[in-house]
Design a protein around this motif. Structure first.
Motif, PDB file in Angstrom:
ATOM      1  N   LEU A   2     -11.419   1.265  -8.692  1.00 48.99           N
ATOM      2  CA  LEU A   2     -12.004  -0.022  -8.506  1.00 48.99           C
ATOM      3  C   LEU A   2     -11.761  -0.368  -7.248  1.00 48.99           C
ATOM      4  O   LEU A   2     -10.920   0.597  -6.595  1.00 48.99           O
ATOM      5  N   THR A   3     -12.551  -0.870  -6.353  1.00 50.71           N
ATOM      6  CA  THR A   3     -13.643  -1.609  -4.191  1.00 50.71           C
ATOM      7  C   THR A   3     -11.508  -2.360  -4.137  1.00 50.71           C
ATOM      8  O   THR A   3     -11.791  -3.547  -4.450  1.00 50.71           O
ATOM      9  N   CYS A   4     -10.642  -1.509  -3.819  1.00 54.35           N
ATOM     10  CA  CYS A   4      -9.422  -2.643  -3.219  1.00 54.35           C
ATOM     11  C   CYS A   4      -9.472  -2.510  -2.051  1.00 54.35           C
ATOM     12  O   CYS A   4      -8.407  -2.977  -2.383  1.00 54.35           O
ATOM     13  N   TYR A   5      -9.237  -1.141  -1.563  1.00 48.75           N
ATOM     14  CA  TYR A   5      -9.041  -1.502  -0.094  1.00 48.75           C
ATOM     15  C   TYR A   5      -8.881  -2.383   0.397  1.00 48.75           C
ATOM     16  O   TYR A   5      -8.151  -2.696   1.257  1.00 48.75           O
ATOM     17  N   ASP A   6      -9.863  -3.619   1.338  1.00 50.76           N
ATOM     18  CA  ASP A   6      -9.843  -4.444   1.811  1.00 50.76           C
ATOM     19  C   ASP A   6      -8.618  -5.440   1.409  1.00 50.76           C
ATOM     20  O   ASP A   6      -8.264  -6.295   2.138  1.00 50.76           O
ATOM     21  N   ASP A   7      -8.408  -5.421   0.269  1.00 53.63           N
ATOM     22  CA  ASP A   7      -7.927  -6.463  -0.329  1.00 53.63           C
ATOM     23  C   ASP A   7      -6.488  -6.075  -0.305  1.00 53.63           C
ATOM     24  O   ASP A   7      -5.257  -6.691   0.336  1.00 53.63           O
ATOM     25  N   TYR A 152      -6.020  -8.467 -10.320  1.00 51.04           N
ATOM     26  CA  TYR A 152      -7.056  -8.874 -11.385  1.00 51.04           C
ATOM     27  C   TYR A 152      -7.337  -8.306 -12.713  1.00 51.04           C
ATOM     28  O   TYR A 152      -8.371  -9.369 -12.797  1.00 51.04           O
ATOM     29  N   HIS A 453     -11.834  11.818  -6.645  1.00 55.15           N
ATOM     30  CA  HIS A 453     -12.315  11.231  -5.720  1.00 55.15           C
ATOM     31  C   HIS A 453     -11.666  11.119  -4.051  1.00 55.15           C
ATOM     32  O   HIS A 453     -12.085   9.759  -3.721  1.00 55.15           O
ATOM     33  N   GLU A 534      -6.556   2.294  -1.283  1.00 55.54           N
ATOM     34  CA  GLU A 534      -7.605   2.992  -2.190  1.00 55.54           C
ATOM     35  C   GLU A 534      -6.056   3.467  -3.506  1.00 55.54           C
ATOM     36  O   GLU A 534      -7.046   3.320  -5.054  1.00 55.54           O
ATOM     37  N   ASN A 538      -5.752   2.266  -7.562  1.00 60.13           N
ATOM     38  CA  ASN A 538      -6.258   3.380  -8.658  1.00 60.13           C
ATOM     39  C   ASN A 538      -6.024   4.293  -9.799  1.00 60.13           C
ATOM     40  O   ASN A 538      -5.838   4.412 -11.246  1.00 60.13           O
TER      41      ASN A 538
END
Length: 554
Positions: A2-7, A152, A453, A534, A538
Protein backbone atom coordinates in the motif's frame (compact mmCIF):
# COMPACT_ATOMS: atom_id res chain seq x y z
CA UNK A 1 2.33 -2.84 -0.92
CA UNK A 2 0.00 0.00 0.00
CA UNK A 3 1.14 3.55 -0.76
CA UNK A 4 0.23 4.98 2.62
CA UNK A 5 3.15 7.11 3.90
CA UNK A 6 1.68 10.57 3.31
CA UNK A 7 -1.82 9.66 4.49
CA UNK A 8 -0.63 8.07 7.75
CA UNK A 9 1.71 10.99 8.46
CA UNK A 10 -1.09 13.50 7.87
CA UNK A 11 -3.46 11.78 10.31
CA UNK A 12 -0.64 11.32 12.82
CA UNK A 13 -0.01 15.07 12.86
CA UNK A 14 -3.73 15.81 13.11
CA UNK A 15 -4.05 13.57 16.17
CA UNK A 16 -0.79 14.79 17.73
CA UNK A 17 -2.10 18.34 17.35
CA UNK A 18 -4.75 17.54 19.96
CA UNK A 19 -3.21 17.72 23.43
CA UNK A 20 -4.88 14.60 24.78
CA UNK A 21 -3.07 14.13 28.08
CA UNK A 22 -4.59 11.35 30.15
CA UNK A 23 -7.21 12.45 32.70
CA UNK A 24 -7.83 15.79 30.96
CA UNK A 25 -10.58 17.04 28.64
CA UNK A 26 -8.12 16.53 25.80
CA UNK A 27 -9.18 12.89 25.80
CA UNK A 28 -12.70 14.01 24.83
CA UNK A 29 -11.34 16.32 22.14
CA UNK A 30 -9.21 13.68 20.47
CA UNK A 31 -12.11 11.20 20.51
CA UNK A 32 -14.33 13.80 18.83
CA UNK A 33 -11.64 14.55 16.25
CA UNK A 34 -11.19 10.89 15.41
CA UNK A 35 -14.93 10.32 15.23
CA UNK A 36 -15.26 13.23 12.80
CA UNK A 37 -12.43 11.89 10.64
CA UNK A 38 -14.14 8.51 10.42
CA UNK A 39 -17.65 9.86 9.89
CA UNK A 40 -16.42 12.09 7.06
CA UNK A 41 -15.80 8.98 4.95
CA UNK A 42 -18.62 8.15 2.54
CA UNK A 43 -18.95 4.57 3.80
CA UNK A 44 -19.80 5.76 7.30
CA UNK A 45 -22.15 8.45 6.04
CA UNK A 46 -24.02 5.62 4.34
CA UNK A 47 -23.66 3.35 7.39
CA UNK A 48 -23.83 5.76 10.35
CA UNK A 49 -24.36 2.97 12.89
CA UNK A 50 -20.96 1.56 11.97
CA UNK A 51 -19.17 4.29 13.94
CA UNK A 52 -19.86 5.40 17.50
CA UNK A 53 -18.33 6.87 20.64
CA UNK A 54 -18.71 5.05 23.94
CA UNK A 55 -18.18 6.61 27.35
CA UNK A 56 -16.09 4.72 29.90
CA UNK A 57 -17.84 3.08 32.86
CA UNK A 58 -17.17 3.48 36.60
CA UNK A 59 -14.85 6.36 35.77
CA UNK A 60 -14.72 9.72 37.52
CA UNK A 61 -13.28 11.28 34.37
CA UNK A 62 -15.49 11.89 31.33
CA UNK A 63 -13.82 10.34 28.28
CA UNK A 64 -14.71 8.14 25.34
CA UNK A 65 -13.60 5.25 23.18
CA UNK A 66 -14.19 5.41 19.43
CA UNK A 67 -15.39 2.35 17.54
CA UNK A 68 -15.92 1.80 13.83
CA UNK A 69 -16.30 -1.26 11.65
CA UNK A 70 -16.39 -2.20 8.00
CA UNK A 71 -18.17 -5.25 6.63
CA UNK A 72 -16.54 -6.83 3.59
CA UNK A 73 -18.55 -7.64 0.49
CA UNK A 74 -16.08 -9.80 -1.44
CA UNK A 75 -17.29 -12.95 0.28
CA UNK A 76 -19.61 -13.45 3.22
CA UNK A 77 -17.73 -14.36 6.39
CA UNK A 78 -18.07 -13.73 10.10
CA UNK A 79 -14.32 -13.71 10.59
CA UNK A 80 -13.29 -10.40 12.15
CA UNK A 81 -10.00 -8.68 13.01
CA UNK A 82 -9.82 -5.97 15.69
CA UNK A 83 -7.41 -3.03 15.31
CA UNK A 84 -6.72 -1.38 18.67
CA UNK A 85 -4.68 1.61 19.81
CA UNK A 86 -4.83 4.34 22.44
CA UNK A 87 -5.33 8.05 21.89
CA UNK A 88 -4.23 9.46 25.26
CA UNK A 89 -0.67 10.52 26.06
CA UNK A 90 1.44 11.23 29.10
CA UNK A 91 1.92 14.87 30.12
CA UNK A 92 4.14 17.48 28.52
CA UNK A 93 5.81 19.07 31.56
CA UNK A 94 9.07 17.39 30.59
CA UNK A 95 9.21 19.67 27.53
CA UNK A 96 9.88 22.57 29.92
CA UNK A 97 10.07 25.87 27.99
CA UNK A 98 9.05 24.03 24.79
CA UNK A 99 5.69 22.86 26.19
CA UNK A 100 3.74 25.03 23.76
CA UNK A 101 5.41 23.19 20.86
CA UNK A 102 5.20 19.64 22.25
CA UNK A 103 2.17 18.78 20.13
CA UNK A 104 3.35 20.52 16.95
CA UNK A 105 6.01 18.34 15.27
CA UNK A 106 7.09 20.96 12.73
CA UNK A 107 7.48 23.76 15.30
CA UNK A 108 9.13 21.44 17.80
CA UNK A 109 11.72 20.33 15.27
CA UNK A 110 12.68 23.94 14.56
CA UNK A 111 12.88 24.76 18.28
CA UNK A 112 14.96 21.70 19.11
CA UNK A 113 17.52 22.76 16.51
CA UNK A 114 18.50 25.57 18.90
CA UNK A 115 18.86 23.24 21.92
CA UNK A 116 21.88 21.36 23.22
CA UNK A 117 21.01 17.76 22.44
CA UNK A 118 22.45 14.29 23.02
CA UNK A 119 24.40 13.13 19.99
CA UNK A 120 21.88 10.54 18.77
CA UNK A 121 18.97 12.94 19.19
CA UNK A 122 20.87 15.60 17.26
CA UNK A 123 21.67 13.12 14.50
CA UNK A 124 18.01 12.14 14.18
CA UNK A 125 16.83 15.75 14.29
CA UNK A 126 19.13 16.75 11.44
CA UNK A 127 17.92 13.91 9.23
CA UNK A 128 14.61 13.67 7.42
CA UNK A 129 13.97 10.20 8.78
CA UNK A 130 12.52 11.01 12.22
CA UNK A 131 9.42 12.76 13.54
CA UNK A 132 9.36 14.46 16.97
CA UNK A 133 6.54 15.34 19.36
CA UNK A 134 4.35 14.11 22.18
CA UNK A 135 2.39 11.12 20.95
CA UNK A 136 4.13 10.66 17.60
CA UNK A 137 5.51 7.37 18.92
CA UNK A 138 3.28 6.51 21.87
CA UNK A 139 1.08 6.03 20.00
CA UNK A 140 -0.92 8.27 17.73
CA UNK A 141 1.00 7.13 14.67
CA UNK A 142 -0.13 3.60 15.49
CA UNK A 143 -3.74 4.77 15.66
CA UNK A 144 -3.21 6.64 12.37
CA UNK A 145 -1.96 3.41 10.78
CA UNK A 146 -5.10 1.59 11.90
CA UNK A 147 -7.25 4.49 10.72
CA UNK A 148 -5.66 4.30 7.28
CA UNK A 149 -6.58 0.60 6.97
CA UNK A 150 -10.13 1.26 8.20
CA UNK A 151 -10.46 4.03 5.61
CA UNK A 152 -8.93 1.90 2.86
CA UNK A 153 -11.35 -0.98 3.36
CA UNK A 154 -14.28 1.37 3.78
CA UNK A 155 -13.42 2.61 0.29
CA UNK A 156 -12.80 -0.93 -1.00
CA UNK A 157 -15.20 -3.27 0.83
CA UNK A 158 -15.23 -5.40 -2.31
CA UNK A 159 -11.66 -6.45 -1.42
CA UNK A 160 -12.54 -7.43 2.13
CA UNK A 161 -13.66 -10.86 3.24
CA UNK A 162 -15.15 -10.71 6.72
CA UNK A 163 -15.00 -7.64 8.93
CA UNK A 164 -12.63 -5.08 10.38
CA UNK A 165 -13.27 -3.44 13.78
CA UNK A 166 -11.40 -0.26 14.73
CA UNK A 167 -11.10 0.41 18.47
CA UNK A 168 -9.43 3.65 19.61
CA UNK A 169 -9.25 3.57 23.39
CA UNK A 170 -8.70 6.23 26.02
CA UNK A 171 -6.93 6.07 29.40
CA UNK A 172 -4.20 3.59 28.52
CA UNK A 173 -1.60 5.69 30.33
CA UNK A 174 -3.29 5.52 33.73
CA UNK A 175 -5.93 2.97 34.71
CA UNK A 176 -7.08 1.22 31.48
CA UNK A 177 -10.66 2.42 31.87
CA UNK A 178 -10.81 2.63 28.07
CA UNK A 179 -10.08 -0.94 27.13
CA UNK A 180 -11.90 -2.41 30.15
CA UNK A 181 -15.03 -0.41 29.31
CA UNK A 182 -14.64 -1.26 25.64
CA UNK A 183 -14.99 -4.97 26.32
CA UNK A 184 -18.77 -4.56 26.61
CA UNK A 185 -18.86 -2.88 23.19
CA UNK A 186 -16.78 -5.65 21.62
CA UNK A 187 -19.14 -8.18 23.16
CA UNK A 188 -22.22 -6.32 21.88
CA UNK A 189 -20.80 -6.09 18.36
CA UNK A 190 -19.97 -9.78 18.48
CA UNK A 191 -23.53 -10.67 19.46
CA UNK A 192 -25.37 -8.23 17.19
CA UNK A 193 -23.29 -8.81 14.05
CA UNK A 194 -22.13 -12.38 14.75
CA UNK A 195 -18.51 -11.28 14.56
CA UNK A 196 -16.10 -14.14 15.04
CA UNK A 197 -12.99 -12.44 16.43
CA UNK A 198 -9.88 -14.04 14.92
CA UNK A 199 -7.24 -11.70 16.31
CA UNK A 200 -6.56 -8.30 17.81
CA UNK A 201 -3.68 -6.23 16.43
CA UNK A 202 -2.44 -3.58 18.84
CA UNK A 203 -0.22 -0.72 17.65
CA UNK A 204 1.75 0.38 20.70
CA UNK A 205 5.29 1.62 20.21
CA UNK A 206 8.38 -0.56 19.96
CA UNK A 207 11.95 0.49 20.72
CA UNK A 208 15.52 -0.80 20.64
CA UNK A 209 16.30 -3.31 23.37
CA UNK A 210 19.94 -2.29 23.67
CA UNK A 211 22.34 0.28 22.23
CA UNK A 212 22.95 -0.38 18.56
CA UNK A 213 20.02 -2.81 18.28
CA UNK A 214 19.05 -2.84 14.56
CA UNK A 215 15.84 -4.86 14.95
CA UNK A 216 12.26 -3.69 14.58
CA UNK A 217 10.20 -5.87 16.88
CA UNK A 218 6.75 -7.37 16.63
CA UNK A 219 5.46 -8.86 19.88
CA UNK A 220 3.32 -11.97 20.20
CA UNK A 221 1.72 -11.21 23.54
CA UNK A 222 2.83 -9.12 26.50
CA UNK A 223 4.24 -9.26 29.99
CA UNK A 224 1.81 -9.13 32.87
CA UNK A 225 2.19 -6.61 35.66
CA UNK A 226 1.53 -6.89 39.39
CA UNK A 227 2.06 -4.40 42.18
CA UNK A 228 2.99 -6.46 45.24
CA UNK A 229 2.79 -4.21 48.29
CA UNK A 230 4.05 -4.53 51.84
CA UNK A 231 2.68 -2.84 54.95
CA UNK A 232 5.36 -3.07 57.62
CA UNK A 233 4.64 -2.57 61.30
CA UNK A 234 7.36 -1.92 63.85
CA UNK A 235 7.75 -1.16 67.52
CA UNK A 236 7.95 2.57 68.20
CA UNK A 237 10.76 3.91 70.36
CA UNK A 238 12.64 7.12 71.13
CA UNK A 239 15.71 7.66 68.96
CA UNK A 240 17.72 7.93 72.16
CA UNK A 241 16.95 4.28 72.93
CA UNK A 242 16.71 2.95 69.41
CA UNK A 243 17.46 -0.71 70.20
CA UNK A 244 14.38 -0.86 72.40
CA UNK A 245 12.16 -0.69 69.34
CA UNK A 246 12.10 -1.91 65.74
CA UNK A 247 12.11 0.73 63.02
CA UNK A 248 9.78 -0.36 60.18
CA UNK A 249 11.81 1.79 57.76
CA UNK A 250 14.80 -0.41 58.56
CA UNK A 251 12.83 -3.54 57.64
CA UNK A 252 11.50 -1.80 54.53
CA UNK A 253 15.06 -1.04 53.48
CA UNK A 254 16.02 -4.69 53.91
CA UNK A 255 12.97 -5.70 51.90
CA UNK A 256 13.91 -3.39 49.06
CA UNK A 257 17.50 -4.65 49.15
CA UNK A 258 16.18 -8.19 48.84
CA UNK A 259 13.61 -7.57 46.08
CA UNK A 260 14.71 -4.64 43.92
CA UNK A 261 16.88 -5.57 40.92
CA UNK A 262 16.95 -9.21 42.02
CA UNK A 263 17.39 -11.38 38.88
CA UNK A 264 16.17 -14.41 40.83
CA UNK A 265 12.74 -12.77 40.63
CA UNK A 266 12.73 -12.62 36.82
CA UNK A 267 10.04 -14.86 35.35
CA UNK A 268 11.90 -16.42 32.42
CA UNK A 269 9.66 -17.98 29.80
CA UNK A 270 9.94 -18.99 26.13
CA UNK A 271 13.60 -17.95 26.17
CA UNK A 272 12.86 -14.37 27.24
CA UNK A 273 13.55 -12.58 30.51
CA UNK A 274 11.59 -9.56 31.77
CA UNK A 275 13.08 -6.82 33.91
CA UNK A 276 13.41 -7.66 37.63
CA UNK A 277 11.21 -5.98 40.24
CA UNK A 278 11.98 -2.44 41.34
CA UNK A 279 10.59 -0.25 44.09
CA UNK A 280 8.07 2.38 42.95
CA UNK A 281 7.35 3.82 46.38
CA UNK A 282 8.78 3.57 49.88
CA UNK A 283 7.47 5.67 52.76
CA UNK A 284 6.39 5.69 56.38
CA UNK A 285 3.18 7.07 57.82
CA UNK A 286 4.48 9.63 60.29
CA UNK A 287 2.46 12.78 59.55
CA UNK A 288 5.02 15.18 61.05
CA UNK A 289 8.48 15.17 62.57
CA UNK A 290 8.94 13.54 65.97
CA UNK A 291 12.00 11.98 67.57
CA UNK A 292 10.08 8.70 67.77
CA UNK A 293 10.61 6.00 65.15
CA UNK A 294 7.69 5.35 62.84
CA UNK A 295 4.89 2.93 63.67
CA UNK A 296 4.57 1.63 60.13
CA UNK A 297 6.07 1.80 56.65
CA UNK A 298 4.81 1.02 53.17
CA UNK A 299 6.58 -0.10 50.03
CA UNK A 300 5.46 -1.47 46.68
CA UNK A 301 7.24 -2.87 43.66
CA UNK A 302 6.68 -3.22 39.97
CA UNK A 303 6.66 -6.93 39.16
CA UNK A 304 6.58 -8.29 35.59
CA UNK A 305 5.42 -11.84 34.91
CA UNK A 306 5.43 -14.01 31.80
CA UNK A 307 4.43 -17.47 33.05
CA UNK A 308 3.97 -17.09 36.82
CA UNK A 309 0.48 -16.61 38.23
CA UNK A 310 -0.47 -13.96 40.82
CA UNK A 311 -0.88 -16.79 43.32
CA UNK A 312 2.64 -18.05 42.66
CA UNK A 313 4.06 -14.55 43.04
CA UNK A 314 2.48 -14.20 46.48
CA UNK A 315 4.10 -17.44 47.59
CA UNK A 316 7.45 -16.41 46.13
CA UNK A 317 7.42 -12.96 47.72
CA UNK A 318 6.34 -14.30 51.09
CA UNK A 319 9.59 -16.24 51.15
CA UNK A 320 11.56 -13.19 50.01
CA UNK A 321 9.99 -11.13 52.79
CA UNK A 322 10.97 -13.78 55.34
CA UNK A 323 14.55 -13.66 54.07
CA UNK A 324 14.58 -9.86 54.33
CA UNK A 325 13.09 -9.91 57.84
CA UNK A 326 15.61 -12.54 58.96
CA UNK A 327 18.48 -10.52 57.51
CA UNK A 328 17.25 -7.36 59.19
CA UNK A 329 16.89 -8.97 62.61
CA UNK A 330 20.23 -10.78 62.41
CA UNK A 331 22.07 -7.64 61.37
CA UNK A 332 20.34 -5.64 64.10
CA UNK A 333 21.32 -8.22 66.70
CA UNK A 334 24.96 -8.08 65.57
CA UNK A 335 24.95 -4.30 65.73
CA UNK A 336 23.28 -4.31 69.13
CA UNK A 337 25.93 -6.69 70.50
CA UNK A 338 28.72 -4.53 69.10
CA UNK A 339 27.12 -1.36 70.47
CA UNK A 340 26.86 -2.91 73.95
CA UNK A 341 30.55 -3.87 73.77
CA UNK A 342 31.81 -0.41 72.80
CA UNK A 343 29.42 1.48 75.11
CA UNK A 344 29.92 -0.74 78.15
CA UNK A 345 26.18 -1.41 78.49
CA UNK A 346 24.99 -4.88 79.53
CA UNK A 347 23.87 -7.03 76.57
CA UNK A 348 20.43 -8.63 76.44
CA UNK A 349 18.91 -10.58 73.55
CA UNK A 350 16.54 -8.53 71.37
CA UNK A 351 12.99 -9.97 71.24
CA UNK A 352 12.19 -9.46 67.54
CA UNK A 353 11.12 -12.40 65.39
CA UNK A 354 10.38 -12.74 61.70
CA UNK A 355 6.69 -12.47 60.96
CA UNK A 356 5.22 -12.33 57.43
CA UNK A 357 1.47 -12.47 56.80
CA UNK A 358 -0.34 -12.76 53.46
CA UNK A 359 -3.33 -10.39 53.41
CA UNK A 360 -6.05 -13.01 52.87
CA UNK A 361 -4.74 -15.00 55.85
CA UNK A 362 -4.94 -11.89 58.03
CA UNK A 363 -8.49 -11.30 56.82
CA UNK A 364 -9.58 -14.82 57.74
CA UNK A 365 -8.04 -14.47 61.19
CA UNK A 366 -9.78 -11.13 61.81
CA UNK A 367 -13.16 -12.49 60.74
CA UNK A 368 -12.68 -15.45 63.07
CA UNK A 369 -11.74 -13.13 65.93
CA UNK A 370 -14.35 -10.39 65.50
CA UNK A 371 -17.01 -11.58 63.05
CA UNK A 372 -19.66 -9.15 61.81
CA UNK A 373 -18.50 -6.35 64.11
CA UNK A 374 -15.22 -6.22 62.23
CA UNK A 375 -16.82 -6.61 58.79
CA UNK A 376 -19.36 -3.85 59.43
CA UNK A 377 -16.68 -1.53 60.74
CA UNK A 378 -14.43 -2.04 57.72
CA UNK A 379 -17.31 -1.57 55.30
CA UNK A 380 -18.07 1.82 56.86
CA UNK A 381 -14.37 2.69 57.06
CA UNK A 382 -13.90 2.07 53.33
CA UNK A 383 -16.99 4.09 52.45
CA UNK A 384 -15.66 7.02 54.45
CA UNK A 385 -12.19 6.60 52.96
CA UNK A 386 -13.63 6.83 49.46
CA UNK A 387 -14.56 10.44 50.24
CA UNK A 388 -10.86 11.34 50.30
CA UNK A 389 -10.20 11.86 46.61
CA UNK A 390 -6.52 12.57 47.23
CA UNK A 391 -5.91 8.85 47.82
CA UNK A 392 -5.05 6.78 44.78
CA UNK A 393 -5.88 3.07 44.84
CA UNK A 394 -2.44 2.19 46.20
CA UNK A 395 -2.62 4.52 49.20
CA UNK A 396 -6.27 3.64 49.73
CA UNK A 397 -5.22 -0.01 50.04
CA UNK A 398 -2.48 0.86 52.51
CA UNK A 399 -4.88 2.82 54.70
CA UNK A 400 -7.29 -0.10 54.74
CA UNK A 401 -4.53 -2.47 55.87
CA UNK A 402 -3.43 0.04 58.50
CA UNK A 403 -6.95 0.13 59.94
CA UNK A 404 -7.34 -3.63 59.81
CA UNK A 405 -4.03 -4.05 61.66
CA UNK A 406 -5.55 -2.18 64.59
CA UNK A 407 -7.92 -5.13 65.07
CA UNK A 408 -5.10 -7.68 65.39
CA UNK A 409 -4.56 -8.99 68.92
CA UNK A 410 -0.90 -9.79 68.34
CA UNK A 411 0.64 -6.51 67.26
CA UNK A 412 4.26 -7.63 67.28
CA UNK A 413 6.18 -6.32 64.23
CA UNK A 414 5.13 -7.88 60.95
CA UNK A 415 5.13 -7.57 57.16
CA UNK A 416 1.72 -7.84 55.52
CA UNK A 417 1.84 -8.76 51.81
CA UNK A 418 -0.95 -7.77 49.40
CA UNK A 419 -1.73 -6.32 45.96
CA UNK A 420 -2.73 -2.68 45.79
CA UNK A 421 -3.42 -1.92 42.14
CA UNK A 422 -4.59 -3.22 38.78
CA UNK A 423 -3.35 -6.64 37.73
CA UNK A 424 -2.54 -6.57 34.03
CA UNK A 425 -2.61 -10.23 32.94
CA UNK A 426 0.24 -11.79 31.01
CA UNK A 427 -0.59 -12.86 27.46
CA UNK A 428 1.30 -15.30 25.28
CA UNK A 429 0.75 -16.49 21.73
CA UNK A 430 2.11 -20.04 21.75
CA UNK A 431 -0.17 -21.82 19.27
CA UNK A 432 -2.30 -23.54 21.91
CA UNK A 433 -5.41 -23.41 19.72
CA UNK A 434 -6.35 -22.98 16.06
CA UNK A 435 -6.81 -19.21 16.22
CA UNK A 436 -3.39 -18.74 17.80
CA UNK A 437 -1.82 -20.98 15.17
CA UNK A 438 -3.51 -19.00 12.41
CA UNK A 439 -2.27 -15.69 13.82
CA UNK A 440 1.31 -16.95 14.13
CA UNK A 441 1.15 -18.18 10.53
CA UNK A 442 -0.32 -14.86 9.36
CA UNK A 443 2.39 -12.87 11.12
CA UNK A 444 5.17 -15.00 9.60
CA UNK A 445 3.52 -14.55 6.21
CA UNK A 446 3.30 -10.77 6.61
CA UNK A 447 6.96 -10.43 7.53
CA UNK A 448 7.96 -12.56 4.55
CA UNK A 449 5.95 -10.30 2.23
CA UNK A 450 7.10 -6.95 3.67
CA UNK A 451 10.72 -7.59 4.74
CA UNK A 452 12.16 -7.33 1.18
CA UNK A 453 10.83 -3.74 1.04
CA UNK A 454 12.65 -2.61 4.21
CA UNK A 455 16.35 -2.67 5.05
CA UNK A 456 16.27 -3.31 8.81
CA UNK A 457 15.45 -6.74 10.31
CA UNK A 458 11.82 -7.25 11.33
CA UNK A 459 11.98 -9.66 14.27
CA UNK A 460 9.30 -11.34 16.40
CA UNK A 461 9.51 -11.76 20.16
CA UNK A 462 7.06 -13.33 22.57
CA UNK A 463 6.42 -10.66 25.20
CA UNK A 464 5.91 -6.93 24.81
CA UNK A 465 8.27 -5.71 27.56
CA UNK A 466 6.17 -2.83 28.89
CA UNK A 467 2.66 -2.65 30.30
CA UNK A 468 0.05 -2.33 27.56
CA UNK A 469 -3.64 -2.91 27.06
CA UNK A 470 -3.19 -6.21 25.24
CA UNK A 471 -3.33 -7.51 28.82
CA UNK A 472 -7.02 -6.62 28.93
CA UNK A 473 -8.23 -8.58 25.90
CA UNK A 474 -6.93 -12.07 26.70
CA UNK A 475 -6.55 -14.09 29.86
CA UNK A 476 -4.24 -17.02 30.56
CA UNK A 477 -4.96 -17.24 34.30
CA UNK A 478 -7.35 -19.74 35.82
CA UNK A 479 -10.07 -18.90 38.33
CA UNK A 480 -7.86 -19.68 41.34
CA UNK A 481 -5.22 -17.25 40.08
CA UNK A 482 -7.75 -14.44 39.67
CA UNK A 483 -9.18 -15.32 43.07
CA UNK A 484 -5.73 -14.66 44.55
CA UNK A 485 -5.80 -11.17 43.02
CA UNK A 486 -9.27 -10.44 44.38
CA UNK A 487 -8.78 -11.80 47.90
CA UNK A 488 -5.45 -10.04 48.38
CA UNK A 489 -6.43 -6.56 47.23
CA UNK A 490 -7.78 -4.45 50.13
CA UNK A 491 -9.47 -2.02 47.73
CA UNK A 492 -11.31 -4.68 45.73
CA UNK A 493 -14.97 -3.88 45.23
CA UNK A 494 -14.69 -0.35 46.58
CA UNK A 495 -11.83 1.71 45.11
CA UNK A 496 -10.88 -0.94 42.57
CA UNK A 497 -12.66 -3.54 40.46
CA UNK A 498 -11.93 -5.33 37.19
CA UNK A 499 -14.35 -7.63 35.42
CA UNK A 500 -11.90 -10.38 34.51
CA UNK A 501 -14.80 -12.51 33.29
CA UNK A 502 -15.38 -9.92 30.56
CA UNK A 503 -11.77 -10.32 29.46
CA UNK A 504 -12.22 -14.10 29.43
CA UNK A 505 -15.33 -13.73 27.25
CA UNK A 506 -13.41 -11.82 24.54
CA UNK A 507 -10.12 -13.74 24.99
CA UNK A 508 -8.83 -13.02 21.49
CA UNK A 509 -5.28 -13.86 20.31
CA UNK A 510 -3.25 -10.66 20.11
CA UNK A 511 -0.05 -9.26 18.65
CA UNK A 512 1.57 -5.82 18.64
CA UNK A 513 2.71 -4.23 15.38
CA UNK A 514 3.58 -0.68 16.32
CA UNK A 515 5.62 2.40 15.43
CA UNK A 516 9.35 2.28 16.06
CA UNK A 517 11.28 4.98 17.83
CA UNK A 518 13.02 6.35 20.88
CA UNK A 519 12.26 8.19 24.12
CA UNK A 520 8.55 7.60 24.60
CA UNK A 521 7.43 9.57 27.70
CA UNK A 522 10.42 11.85 27.14
CA UNK A 523 10.83 15.30 25.58
CA UNK A 524 12.81 13.73 22.72
CA UNK A 525 10.00 11.33 21.80
CA UNK A 526 10.38 10.49 18.13
CA UNK A 527 9.40 7.88 15.58
CA UNK A 528 11.16 6.58 12.49
CA UNK A 529 9.11 7.78 9.56
CA UNK A 530 9.49 5.03 6.95
CA UNK A 531 8.92 2.14 9.32
CA UNK A 532 6.06 3.81 11.14
CA UNK A 533 4.19 5.42 8.26
CA UNK A 534 4.77 2.74 5.63
CA UNK A 535 6.02 -0.57 6.98
CA UNK A 536 3.66 -0.83 9.96
CA UNK A 537 0.43 -0.36 7.95
CA UNK A 538 1.61 -2.85 5.34
CA UNK A 539 2.59 -5.46 7.93
CA UNK A 540 -0.77 -5.06 9.62
CA UNK A 541 -2.58 -5.26 6.30
CA UNK A 542 -0.85 -8.47 5.32
CA UNK A 543 -1.76 -10.08 8.63
CA UNK A 544 -5.38 -9.06 8.05
CA UNK A 545 -5.38 -10.43 4.52
CA UNK A 546 -3.91 -13.76 5.56
CA UNK A 547 -6.27 -14.19 8.51
CA UNK A 548 -9.35 -13.35 6.45
CA UNK A 549 -8.32 -15.40 3.40
CA UNK A 550 -7.25 -12.57 1.09
CA UNK A 551 -3.52 -13.27 0.96
CA UNK A 552 -1.51 -12.39 -2.14
CA UNK A 553 0.35 -14.91 -4.23
CA UNK A 554 4.03 -14.94 -3.22
Amino acid sequence: MLTCYDDVLKVTDELVGVESIVNTTGEIEVANRLYDLIFSQSYFKSNPTHVFMSRTEDDKVERYNVFAFVKGTKEKSNKTVILMGHTDTVGIDDFSHLKDKACSPSELKKALANEKLPDLVKEHLQSDEWHFGRGVLDMKSGVASHFYLLKYYSEHPEELIGNLVFFAECDEEDSSHGVLSGLKDLKRLKEEHLFDYQALINSDFVAPRYEGDPNRYIYKGTVGKLLPSFFITGAETHAGSSFEGLDPNYIAAELTRQISYNPDLCDQSLGETPMPPVSLKQTDFKPTYTIQTALSAYVYYNFFIQSWSPKEVLSLLKEQAKIAFDNGINTMKERHRKYCEISGQPYSELPWKTRVIVYEDMQKKLVELHGDKYLDHMKQFKENLLLDETLDVRMFSARVVEEEWNWMKDKSPAIILFYSSLYSPRVDLSGKNEKEQNLIEALDYAIEIVQPHYSKPIVTRNYFPYVCDMSCVALSDGEEDIKAVIENNPSWGTKHYVNYDAIREINVPTINIGPYGYDAHNRYERTELVYTMEVVPNLTNQVIRKLLGMEEAK
